[in-house]
Design a protein around this motif. Sequence first.
Motif, PDB file in Angstrom:
ATOM      1  N   ALA A  57       0.836  -1.212   0.000  1.00  0.00           N
ATOM      2  CA  ALA A  57       0.000   0.000   0.000  1.00  0.00           C
ATOM      3  C   ALA A  57       0.863   1.252   0.000  1.00  0.00           C
ATOM      4  N   MET A  58       1.898   1.273   0.802  1.00  0.00           N
ATOM      5  CA  MET A  58       2.762   2.451   0.868  1.00  0.00           C
ATOM      6  C   MET A  58       3.517   2.675  -0.433  1.00  0.00           C
ATOM      7  N   ALA A  59       3.720   1.612  -1.205  1.00  0.00           N
ATOM      8  CA  ALA A  59       4.422   1.737  -2.484  1.00  0.00           C
ATOM      9  C   ALA A  59       3.537   2.320  -3.579  1.00  0.00           C
ATOM     10  N   LEU A  60       2.253   2.387  -3.335  1.00  0.00           N
ATOM     11  CA  LEU A  60       1.328   2.908  -4.347  1.00  0.00           C
ATOM     12  C   LEU A  60       1.496   4.413  -4.477  1.00  0.00           C
ATOM     13  N   PRO A  61       1.691   4.945  -5.683  1.00  0.00           N
ATOM     14  CA  PRO A  61       1.822   6.397  -5.858  1.00  0.00           C
ATOM     15  C   PRO A  61       0.591   7.133  -5.322  1.00  0.00           C
ATOM     16  N   GLY A  62       0.821   8.193  -4.584  1.00  0.00           N
ATOM     17  CA  GLY A  62      -0.272   8.996  -4.026  1.00  0.00           C
ATOM     18  C   GLY A  62      -0.608   8.683  -2.594  1.00  0.00           C
ATOM     19  N   VAL A  63      -0.110   7.553  -2.065  1.00  0.00           N
ATOM     20  CA  VAL A  63      -0.341   7.225  -0.655  1.00  0.00           C
ATOM     21  C   VAL A  63       0.673   7.979   0.191  1.00  0.00           C
ATOM     22  N   LYS A  64       0.186   8.706   1.198  1.00  0.00           N
ATOM     23  CA  LYS A  64       1.056   9.576   1.992  1.00  0.00           C
ATOM     24  C   LYS A  64       1.274   9.082   3.421  1.00  0.00           C
ATOM     25  N   ALA A  65       0.315   8.377   3.988  1.00  0.00           N
ATOM     26  CA  ALA A  65       0.477   7.923   5.368  1.00  0.00           C
ATOM     27  C   ALA A  65      -0.525   6.820   5.673  1.00  0.00           C
ATOM     28  N   ILE A  66      -0.131   5.929   6.578  1.00  0.00           N
ATOM     29  CA  ILE A  66      -1.019   4.883   7.089  1.00  0.00           C
ATOM     30  C   ILE A  66      -0.981   4.954   8.610  1.00  0.00           C
ATOM     31  N   LEU A  67      -2.151   4.919   9.225  1.00  0.00           N
ATOM     32  CA  LEU A  67      -2.280   5.032  10.677  1.00  0.00           C
ATOM     33  C   LEU A  67      -2.815   3.725  11.233  1.00  0.00           C
ATOM     34  N   THR A  68      -2.187   3.208  12.275  1.00  0.00           N
ATOM     35  CA  THR A  68      -2.671   2.010  12.958  1.00  0.00           C
ATOM     36  C   THR A  68      -2.808   2.305  14.448  1.00  0.00           C
ATOM     37  N   ALA A  69      -3.261   1.308  15.188  1.00  0.00           N
ATOM     38  CA  ALA A  69      -3.430   1.472  16.635  1.00  0.00           C
ATOM     39  C   ALA A  69      -2.113   1.794  17.325  1.00  0.00           C
ATOM     40  N   ASP A  70      -1.007   1.379  16.728  1.00  0.00           N
ATOM     41  CA  ASP A  70       0.294   1.664  17.328  1.00  0.00           C
ATOM     42  C   ASP A  70       0.602   3.156  17.355  1.00  0.00           C
ATOM     43  N   ASP A  71      -0.081   3.932  16.524  1.00  0.00           N
ATOM     44  CA  ASP A  71       0.172   5.375  16.445  1.00  0.00           C
ATOM     45  C   ASP A  71      -0.663   6.176  17.431  1.00  0.00           C
ATOM     46  N   LEU A  72      -1.575   5.515  18.143  1.00  0.00           N
ATOM     47  CA  LEU A  72      -2.478   6.237  19.037  1.00  0.00           C
ATOM     48  C   LEU A  72      -1.826   6.494  20.388  1.00  0.00           C
ATOM     49  N   PRO A  73      -2.094   7.643  21.002  1.00  0.00           N
ATOM     50  CA  PRO A  73      -1.663   7.845  22.390  1.00  0.00           C
ATOM     51  C   PRO A  73      -2.440   6.928  23.322  1.00  0.00           C
ATOM     52  N   ALA A  74      -1.828   6.580  24.437  1.00  0.00           N
ATOM     53  CA  ALA A  74      -2.503   5.728  25.414  1.00  0.00           C
ATOM     54  C   ALA A  74      -3.685   6.478  26.018  1.00  0.00           C
ATOM     55  N   PRO A  75      -4.729   5.762  26.480  1.00  0.00           N
ATOM     56  CA  PRO A  75      -5.851   6.436  27.145  1.00  0.00           C
ATOM     57  C   PRO A  75      -5.349   7.304  28.292  1.00  0.00           C
ATOM     58  N   LEU A 108      -7.338   0.306  10.670  1.00  0.00           N
ATOM     59  CA  LEU A 108      -6.313   1.245  10.233  1.00  0.00           C
ATOM     60  C   LEU A 108      -6.928   2.224   9.251  1.00  0.00           C
ATOM     61  N   ALA A 109      -6.157   3.256   8.915  1.00  0.00           N
ATOM     62  CA  ALA A 109      -6.626   4.280   7.974  1.00  0.00           C
ATOM     63  C   ALA A 109      -5.488   4.665   7.052  1.00  0.00           C
ATOM     64  N   VAL A 110      -5.856   5.005   5.820  1.00  0.00           N
ATOM     65  CA  VAL A 110      -4.893   5.403   4.794  1.00  0.00           C
ATOM     66  C   VAL A 110      -5.210   6.819   4.345  1.00  0.00           C
ATOM     67  N   ALA A 111      -4.183   7.659   4.242  1.00  0.00           N
ATOM     68  CA  ALA A 111      -4.330   9.003   3.680  1.00  0.00           C
ATOM     69  C   ALA A 111      -3.634   9.038   2.324  1.00  0.00           C
ATOM     70  N   ALA A 112      -4.364   9.497   1.321  1.00  0.00           N
ATOM     71  CA  ALA A 112      -3.825   9.552  -0.036  1.00  0.00           C
ATOM     72  C   ALA A 112      -4.332  10.810  -0.729  1.00  0.00           C
ATOM     73  N   VAL A 113      -3.862  11.004  -1.962  1.00  0.00           N
ATOM     74  CA  VAL A 113      -4.206  12.234  -2.681  1.00  0.00           C
ATOM     75  C   VAL A 113      -5.675  12.273  -3.061  1.00  0.00           C
ATOM     76  N   ASP A 114      -6.318  11.131  -3.127  1.00  0.00           N
ATOM     77  CA  ASP A 114      -7.760  11.085  -3.377  1.00  0.00           C
ATOM     78  C   ASP A 114      -8.315   9.789  -2.787  1.00  0.00           C
ATOM     79  N   GLU A 115      -9.638   9.701  -2.718  1.00  0.00           N
ATOM     80  CA  GLU A 115     -10.262   8.539  -2.085  1.00  0.00           C
ATOM     81  C   GLU A 115     -10.061   7.268  -2.896  1.00  0.00           C
ATOM     82  N   THR A 116     -10.025   7.398  -4.223  1.00  0.00           N
ATOM     83  CA  THR A 116      -9.822   6.214  -5.064  1.00  0.00           C
ATOM     84  C   THR A 116      -8.484   5.561  -4.763  1.00  0.00           C
ATOM     85  N   THR A 117      -7.453   6.391  -4.635  1.00  0.00           N
ATOM     86  CA  THR A 117      -6.132   5.861  -4.306  1.00  0.00           C
ATOM     87  C   THR A 117      -6.126   5.242  -2.906  1.00  0.00           C
TER      88      THR A 117
END
Length: 833
Positions: A57-75, A108-117
């Motif tokens: 997924a990260m290798a796909l052109p236009g993908v800028k970031a991927i967020l998982t539970a590991d990126d969240l602050p603790a409660p 998880l969530a993916v941020a890209a240049v558009d929703e299709t990507t």
Amino acid sequence: MADKLVGQNYTTPDLIAKVTGKSKYAEDFRAEGMLFAKILLSPHPHARVTRIDTSAAMALPGVKAILTADDLPAPADAVNDNGQLILANIDGEVSLTKEPVYQGQPILAVAAVDETTAVEAIERIEIEYEPLPFVVDPLVSLRPDGPNARTKGNYWFIPPPTPPGAPPPQSPPRPEIREMKWTPAELTEADAGRLPMMEGAPEAWAYGDLEAGFKEAALVLDETFVTPDTSHQTLETRTAMAYWQNGKVHVYTGTQSTAQTVLGVSRWVSVPPEDVVVVSEYTGGGFGSKITGAISLVIPVLLAKKANAPVMMRISREEEHYIGRGRPGVRGRMKVGFAKDGRITAVDMCSVSDNGPFERQGDCNNTGVIASLAYQPKAMRFRGISVLTNTPPRGPQSQPGGTQSHMLMEPVISKAARQLGIDQVAIRRINAPSGKALFGPPGGPKKERQYVTSAFVKEALDKGSDLFKWEERKAQSGKRDGNKVRGVGVAVSTYSAGSTGFDGLFVIKPDGRLYIQSGIGNHGTESVSDCHRVSAEILGVPWDKVVVTWGDTAKNLPWTCNSGGSQTIHAMTRAAHAAGMDAKKKLQEIAAKDLGGRPDDYEVANERVFRKGGGAGMTLAKAAQRAIALGGAYDGHELPKDINRFTTASATALAGQGLMGVAKDNYPRDGQSRSFVAGFAEVEIDVETGKYYILDYLAVADVGTVVHPRALGGQILGRSMLGIGHTIGQKWVYDQQYGVALARRFHHNRPPTILDAPEQMAWAALDIPDPETPVGARGIGEPPVGAGACAVLNAISDALGDNIYQRAPVTLDMILTSLEAGRPTTEPLTAHI
């Protein structure tokens, strides 16, 4: 108060933007370089993520970031306004997870240049799960061999209260999940189709002599009923956009409570409140699901930080079904004793609520509390449990626990009236709360029950009976006309209607205009401006010279109640009144300084402060200029010590611009504010097809002073439709074997449409001021729901008899099979039928 604004219709400041399409909701905002986010949802009702590979997924052109539970602050722990430390719930809801506890939970969530990507990137992600035990029916989880929704158990443990005389703990105990199962005797009763009364239920209280109450009764009914789980179905999904700038996070989202959402964002993403800006100019409905925004907004906030770019996350309707909250369904058993005249002598009640997988909801206990208020039983015992299930998160939906309470109790009362030969209005009138009616369990050091500020339910029933022509319609009820039969029903409904202790803030500027700051969320109720007409009326300022600022916490808003539990019109008219009186006092003092005499020699009206009986005076514009010259408290450079620090920061930023009105609501209140609605319905049923039509509906409200008639009517009828939906068709359905949703879209879970609305709908209000608040107003958002649901339920049984339903919604197949069998044919307790 001077020129009359309270109680009058007017053009709200947001109306033109709404009807011309210029209003901007979260999805309408754009920022330079904005990315788009999509979320990956769990296909399992309960599982553990064992592997995630995002490399493709990260290798796909236009993908800028991927967020998982590991990126969240603790409660994070929190500190309340009293300085008390509130320990974080380590088992509560999070925005992303590696142990999904319901189908559709974001992984998880993916941020890209558009929703299709972004969607294509999600398709490339490799993810593996380890399935875990799951349960979607709370009664299945209570069986000795039943699975638990969480690995730690199936309910939230409720610690015992602090013993009398012992010092209170420094912090409330951290929430804890434990396990509870039925005893063998309870299991036997459940297998026979009766909900066990659960002697060891964690939610339990009582008052009065229950045994004596049942001995006094001429009739005792023992009934079970099941209410539906329903989505909030807001037209605007919980879309959000976020970006970071100069160390601050800017969040554009829908919320019911603009000012209060700041603390939610701060807690969720571990950012100081002063570094959070919430923009929510317009919100497309909430009904309790967006009280302080939604935890899902954390996803674009953290993606924006990770990608160093603005991120928009648009939520689809199907995604909204999963993460958008729902009302807990309740299975209830009610043993109710009635005297010959219909007076309720005793209630023994047990409720089992479907809590979903996260924080304990208050609906279960509320079913008992609301019944104790609405029907005033002489003695009552309540037991209940909120059971965790692997279904989407629950949250307060308009009249949480109250709607379910009325759906449990109202059919029992109607059945008793028929068996005792008592009119349906009369039996509710004899049990109606009045004056400072008691409710709920004994509590506090003195073990005293709470009481309401006022109740005029008998008056609402009387007015509704006359307007609805009850006696005429009753005479025709139950009579067949070919294959058609009509029935009439009445129901009483109540809920909380106000809180206290919030702040009002405005400035009269040298142009003579009144600039009001509103921290209320703008989600369709019009309270965002309605409440503040109180300030304008006190100062004699015409509404066309009032400017209301709302929807952006960067624009110096005051500390405001959250818009849930129907508290806003009560809480914030009090705050507006306090701020108005503060400004009036300052105007009188300025006049006395400049024109002589004492402050109380002066009156404020018609945009002036002047001597009583005529004489010297000055315009508000001139007084604003003098306030700036005098400084200190007059222009906001000195502020009250008791206002919230949120308000202090806003008022400090506005200081020096004119005469400031700023104050905390410190008015006394004797009792708890509750509102009431009496609902009346007439239905016509085709006994050959089971189809029924609601011919007429009337709701009469006891809500204190009417502040804005048009908005009040919209709330009464709109919330009545929400309740009617619970009776005629709206519900969740989950597959018991696979734990997945079978009803994920509107056409599956069937919220009511305009085609379902009664042919005639009307409303009325008593307009009797509540004596414990300066404006006299109480909230209205909740009580119409139960009235709408139950008036129609009762009209159906009035037409067809008591052997038709023991659960809701009541569908045409239920009617046909029950008519043929002469008894209710649906399973009495099973969820998701």
